[in-house]
Design a protein around this motif. Structure first.
Motif, short mmCIF file in Angstrom:
data_model
loop_
_atom_site.label_atom_id
_atom_site.label_comp_id
_atom_site.label_asym_id
_atom_site.label_seq_id
_atom_site.Cartn_x
_atom_site.Cartn_y
_atom_site.Cartn_z
N ILE A 62 0.82 -1.22 0.00
CA ILE A 62 0.00 0.00 0.00
C ILE A 62 0.85 1.27 0.00
CG2 ILE A 62 -1.91 -1.18 1.15
CD1 ILE A 62 -1.09 0.14 3.76
N ASN A 63 2.19 1.08 -0.23
CA ASN A 63 3.11 2.22 -0.35
C ASN A 63 3.09 3.12 0.89
OD1 ASN A 63 4.03 1.62 -3.03
ND2 ASN A 63 2.04 2.35 -3.79
N VAL A 64 3.11 2.49 2.06
CA VAL A 64 3.07 3.27 3.30
C VAL A 64 4.30 4.16 3.44
CG1 VAL A 64 4.23 1.56 4.75
CG2 VAL A 64 2.52 3.07 5.77
N GLN A 65 5.37 3.80 2.72
CA GLN A 65 6.60 4.59 2.79
C GLN A 65 6.43 6.00 2.24
OE1 GLN A 65 6.18 1.80 1.13
NE2 GLN A 65 7.06 1.86 -0.93
N ASN A 66 5.33 6.25 1.59
CA ASN A 66 5.07 7.60 1.07
C ASN A 66 4.27 8.46 2.04
OD1 ASN A 66 6.36 7.09 -1.42
ND2 ASN A 66 4.51 6.10 -2.24
N ASP A 67 3.81 7.85 3.14
CA ASP A 67 3.04 8.60 4.14
C ASP A 67 3.96 9.53 4.94
OD1 ASP A 67 0.96 7.09 3.26
OD2 ASP A 67 0.63 6.00 5.15
N ASP A 68 3.41 10.68 5.31
CA ASP A 68 4.19 11.62 6.12
C ASP A 68 4.59 11.00 7.46
OD1 ASP A 68 4.01 13.56 4.18
OD2 ASP A 68 2.28 14.58 5.09
N PHE A 69 3.70 10.21 8.05
CA PHE A 69 4.02 9.56 9.33
C PHE A 69 5.23 8.65 9.19
CE2 PHE A 69 3.64 5.93 12.23
CZ PHE A 69 3.58 6.57 13.46
N TYR A 70 5.25 7.87 8.11
CA TYR A 70 6.38 6.96 7.86
C TYR A 70 7.68 7.76 7.71
CZ TYR A 70 9.25 3.38 5.57
OH TYR A 70 10.25 2.51 5.26
N LYS A 71 7.62 8.82 6.92
CA LYS A 71 8.83 9.61 6.67
C LYS A 71 9.35 10.24 7.96
CE LYS A 71 7.52 10.68 1.90
NZ LYS A 71 7.10 11.75 0.95
N THR A 72 8.42 10.75 8.80
CA THR A 72 8.83 11.37 10.05
C THR A 72 9.47 10.35 10.99
OG1 THR A 72 7.05 13.00 9.91
CG2 THR A 72 8.03 12.65 12.08
N GLN A 73 8.85 9.15 11.09
CA GLN A 73 9.39 8.10 11.95
C GLN A 73 10.74 7.61 11.44
OE1 GLN A 73 7.89 6.68 14.89
NE2 GLN A 73 6.81 8.61 14.68
N LEU A 74 10.89 7.50 10.14
CA LEU A 74 12.15 7.05 9.55
C LEU A 74 13.26 8.06 9.82
CD1 LEU A 74 13.57 4.92 7.80
CD2 LEU A 74 12.90 6.25 5.79
N GLU A 75 12.91 9.33 9.70
CA GLU A 75 13.89 10.39 9.95
C GLU A 75 14.36 10.37 11.41
OE1 GLU A 75 14.24 15.29 9.75
OE2 GLU A 75 12.44 14.26 9.04
N GLN A 76 13.39 10.17 12.34
CA GLN A 76 13.75 10.12 13.75
C GLN A 76 14.59 8.89 14.05
OE1 GLN A 76 13.22 12.55 16.15
NE2 GLN A 76 14.70 11.22 17.20
N ALA A 77 14.23 7.76 13.44
CA ALA A 77 14.99 6.53 13.66
C ALA A 77 16.42 6.69 13.16
CB ALA A 77 14.31 5.36 12.94
N GLU A 78 16.57 7.35 12.03
CA GLU A 78 17.91 7.58 11.48
C GLU A 78 18.74 8.48 12.41
OE1 GLU A 78 20.10 9.07 7.34
OE2 GLU A 78 17.93 9.24 7.57
N LYS A 79 18.08 9.49 12.98
CA LYS A 79 18.78 10.38 13.91
C LYS A 79 19.23 9.59 15.15
CE LYS A 79 16.60 14.82 12.76
NZ LYS A 79 15.74 15.92 13.26
N ASP A 80 18.34 8.73 15.65
CA ASP A 80 18.67 7.93 16.84
C ASP A 80 19.85 7.01 16.56
OD1 ASP A 80 16.60 9.11 18.20
OD2 ASP A 80 15.19 7.47 17.89
#
Length: 248
Positions: A62-80
């Motif tokens: 369902i291409n969830v990777q395009n959701d803003d929520f996914y992008k925000t969580q991914l960005e935070q995970a990368e920072k961590d």
């Protein structure tokens, strides 16, 4: 094929192996790990891992990777991850030498006093009269402390002859502790009243507070010094970076 590479399930092309289940179990705290090491627990955990893979696969559909929520969580995970990796590299140079440990110990050995402790048995009953009667029976040799504990005590320790094991100060109610740390070894106390009832106490072991040897506290000192050095290194780095990159 090695046993730990055994494939237990395949979900959308992803192989779930014995090794994945074992490594997942190892991440649990010991009190929960034993459950998942059982046959039923392992089966339940495998189901959970399969479910996660199914949801992840559906997320791609369902291409969830395009959701803003996914992008925000991914960005935070990368920072961590970046923060943890950076701190790991920064702290790699923090070392604790044997000289550090010895100096810390010799500077204040009194700081490493071992706690005072006693090993005690008790018999717990509801009334003072019954406690007095039991005490006299033990003194007269009509029964042993252990037999009386099994017969009369309302505490679960009765099954072990009233043995409470070893304990330090602050672990028992004050009235009990005061007597336990005051009476002589292998003597029988008068009835001691606490919020739980009336106790007869016998102390069979006593450990006086004493300075622990360097060998006994070496690991404790090493950990303390390591934390001190890491905090110092962290504070120095933050100060340096704030001067370089931060302004109000």
């Amino acid at each position: 094929m090695e046993n730990n590479k055994k494939i237990l399930a395949t979900v959308n092309g992803v192989e779930i192996t014995e090794d994945i289940v074992n490594s997942t179990i190892a991440k649990f705290p010991p009190d929960k790990r034993s459950y998942f090491e059982s046959e039923f627990g392992r089966a339940q955990l495998l189901d959970q891992i399969i479910n996660v893979e199914l949801i992840n696969a559906y997320g791609l559909e369902i291409n969830v990777q395009n959701d803003d929520f996914y992008k925000t969580q991914l960005e935070q995970a990368e920072k961590d991850i970046r923060f943890n990796a950076t701190m790991n590299r920064v702290m790699k140079d923090v070392k604790v030498t044997e000289e550090d440990i010895t100096e810390k110990y010799n500077s204040n050995p009194e700081a490493f006093n071992g706690p005072e402790a006693v090993g005690a048995r008790h018999i717990l009953v509801d009334t003072e009269d019954l406690a007095v009667t039991i005490r006299q029976q033990i003194i007269d040799g009509e029964t042993t402390f252990e037999e009386a504990a099994l017969t009369y005590s309302s505490c679960p320790s009765k099954e072990a002859g009233g043995d409470l094991g070893s304990f330090g100060r602050g672990m028992m109610v004050p009235e009990f502790e005061e007597v336990a740390f005051a009476i002589e070894l292998n003597t029988l106390s008068e009835p001691v009243e606490t919020q739980f009832g009336y106790h007869l106490i016998s102390v069979y072991d006593r450990q006086n507070a004493a300075i622990q040897t360097l060998d006994e506290v070496r690991d404790q000192i090493r950990e303390a010094i390591s934390q001190e050095k890491q905090m110092e290194r962290y504070n120095d780095l933050i100060k340096e970076l704030r001067e370089k990159h931060y302004s109000k």
